[in-house]
Design a protein around this motif. Sequence first.
Motif, PDB file in Angstrom:
ATOM      1  N   PHE A 123     -48.358 -40.658  49.417  1.00 52.89           N
ATOM      2  CA  PHE A 123     -46.959 -40.410  49.104  1.00 52.89           C
ATOM      3  C   PHE A 123     -46.039 -41.357  49.871  1.00 52.89           C
ATOM      4  CE2 PHE A 123     -49.113 -36.756  47.616  1.00 52.89           C
ATOM      5  CZ  PHE A 123     -48.313 -36.117  46.686  1.00 52.89           C
ATOM      6  N   GLY A 124     -46.632 -42.342  50.548  1.00 47.64           N
ATOM      7  CA  GLY A 124     -45.850 -43.334  51.282  1.00 47.64           C
ATOM      8  C   GLY A 124     -45.308 -42.852  52.614  1.00 47.64           C
ATOM      9  N   MET A 125     -45.870 -41.768  53.152  1.00 53.53           N
ATOM     10  CA  MET A 125     -45.396 -41.176  54.398  1.00 53.53           C
ATOM     11  C   MET A 125     -46.277 -41.585  55.579  1.00 53.53           C
ATOM     12  SD  MET A 125     -42.799 -39.034  53.668  1.00 53.53           S
ATOM     13  CE  MET A 125     -42.081 -38.361  52.153  1.00 53.53           C
ATOM     14  N   ARG A 126     -45.650 -41.805  56.717  1.00 49.60           N
ATOM     15  CA  ARG A 126     -46.383 -42.105  57.942  1.00 49.60           C
ATOM     16  C   ARG A 126     -45.651 -41.489  59.135  1.00 49.60           C
ATOM     17  NH1 ARG A 126     -43.802 -45.989  60.983  1.00 49.60           N
ATOM     18  NH2 ARG A 126     -42.152 -47.146  59.902  1.00 49.60           N
ATOM     19  N   ILE A 127     -46.356 -41.380  60.262  1.00 46.04           N
ATOM     20  CA  ILE A 127     -45.807 -40.808  61.488  1.00 46.04           C
ATOM     21  C   ILE A 127     -45.598 -41.910  62.508  1.00 46.04           C
ATOM     22  CG2 ILE A 127     -46.241 -39.223  63.410  1.00 46.04           C
ATOM     23  CD1 ILE A 127     -47.972 -37.570  61.492  1.00 46.04           C
ATOM     24  N   GLU A 128     -44.466 -41.865  63.187  1.00 50.02           N
ATOM     25  CA  GLU A 128     -44.194 -42.812  64.270  1.00 50.02           C
ATOM     26  C   GLU A 128     -43.771 -42.034  65.509  1.00 50.02           C
ATOM     27  OE1 GLU A 128     -40.700 -45.974  65.151  1.00 50.02           O
ATOM     28  OE2 GLU A 128     -42.007 -46.518  63.458  1.00 50.02           O
ATOM     29  N   ILE A 129     -44.390 -42.352  66.646  1.00 50.10           N
ATOM     30  CA  ILE A 129     -44.072 -41.701  67.911  1.00 50.10           C
ATOM     31  C   ILE A 129     -43.489 -42.734  68.864  1.00 50.10           C
ATOM     32  CG2 ILE A 129     -44.938 -40.343  69.857  1.00 50.10           C
ATOM     33  CD1 ILE A 129     -47.316 -39.554  68.090  1.00 50.10           C
ATOM     34  N   THR A 130     -42.310 -42.448  69.383  1.00 51.07           N
ATOM     35  CA  THR A 130     -41.678 -43.303  70.386  1.00 51.07           C
ATOM     36  C   THR A 130     -41.425 -42.457  71.634  1.00 51.07           C
ATOM     37  OG1 THR A 130     -39.400 -42.807  69.746  1.00 51.07           O
ATOM     38  CG2 THR A 130     -40.528 -44.566  68.536  1.00 51.07           C
ATOM     39  N   GLY A 131     -40.811 -43.052  72.621  1.00 52.24           N
ATOM     40  CA  GLY A 131     -40.485 -42.292  73.817  1.00 52.24           C
ATOM     41  C   GLY A 131     -39.373 -41.293  73.590  1.00 52.24           C
ATOM     42  N   GLU A 132     -38.701 -41.382  72.452  1.00 52.93           N
ATOM     43  CA  GLU A 132     -37.557 -40.519  72.180  1.00 52.93           C
ATOM     44  C   GLU A 132     -37.778 -39.518  71.059  1.00 52.93           C
ATOM     45  OE1 GLU A 132     -34.344 -43.157  71.390  1.00 52.93           O
ATOM     46  OE2 GLU A 132     -34.177 -43.837  73.465  1.00 52.93           O
TER      47      GLU A 132
END
Length: 262
Positions: free
Chosen positions: A129-138
């Motif tokens: 479905f074109g979705m992804r997860i991104e994790i940053t420090g915030e």
Amino acid sequence: MNTDSSAADKDRSNIIRTFKENVYGRMPDTSGSDPKHSGREGHWLEKQMGIRPNASNAPDLFGYEMKKQTRGVITLGSWDPNYWLFRNPETNLDRDGFLKAFGQPNPFKGGRMSWSGSPVPKIDSVNDFGMRIEITGEAISFFYSFSCDQRHEKYKTVPNNLQKENIEICRWNLSGRKSLREKVEKKFNQRGWFECIKDEEGRYTSLAFGNPFTFETFLDYFRRGDVYFDCGMYEGNPRNYCQWRIRNSFWDTLVSERYECD
């Protein structure tokens, strides 16, 4: 004498005593509850343990979070994002429009649209479905990219102004008020947690205790895939069902002490 340790021992003893008096050897009695309500057994257990129904994010009993034994996964909490795309007025997208654009129809519910199961991304991958997860420090953010969307109908379902790359779908803040950090720390980094265990016949027989864990530990579990986000949002119901879950097989490795009543 360490007064904190003494108080913790006393509170744990009270939990064990209450379990032995009100729960041990019993099967849940949910005869007076709505059979369609999935949380009816949990409500029975809370009542037996002296926990009043509430919407607080605080631990259930004496600083401990209580969990009942389940078959596959444990729900850590129902924690909504701090940001949703469909609440951004600049998108001209309401909640139903979001479900139609990014969700999938349920053939067993008359084609009712939902954002659950396949549309919701997992860690370290882009889904169909074109979705992804991104994790940053915030933040923990879910992003949508039109070019990664493998659905044939995407040109019809996704509005023209959203047929773009790296659109933030939702976001959990990792610091500050109402952040995911605050919710995890309040619930699991006090005294810890305990789980009420049943035998093969469904009778409650024992308790398992686990140590407190920090948000950093929770985030590490999420990065590894041991904790995951499971959404149950669908048309016709205003609740978003933003569940953060952990698999039983991993949860069991976090047990620090078991108390057998036999």
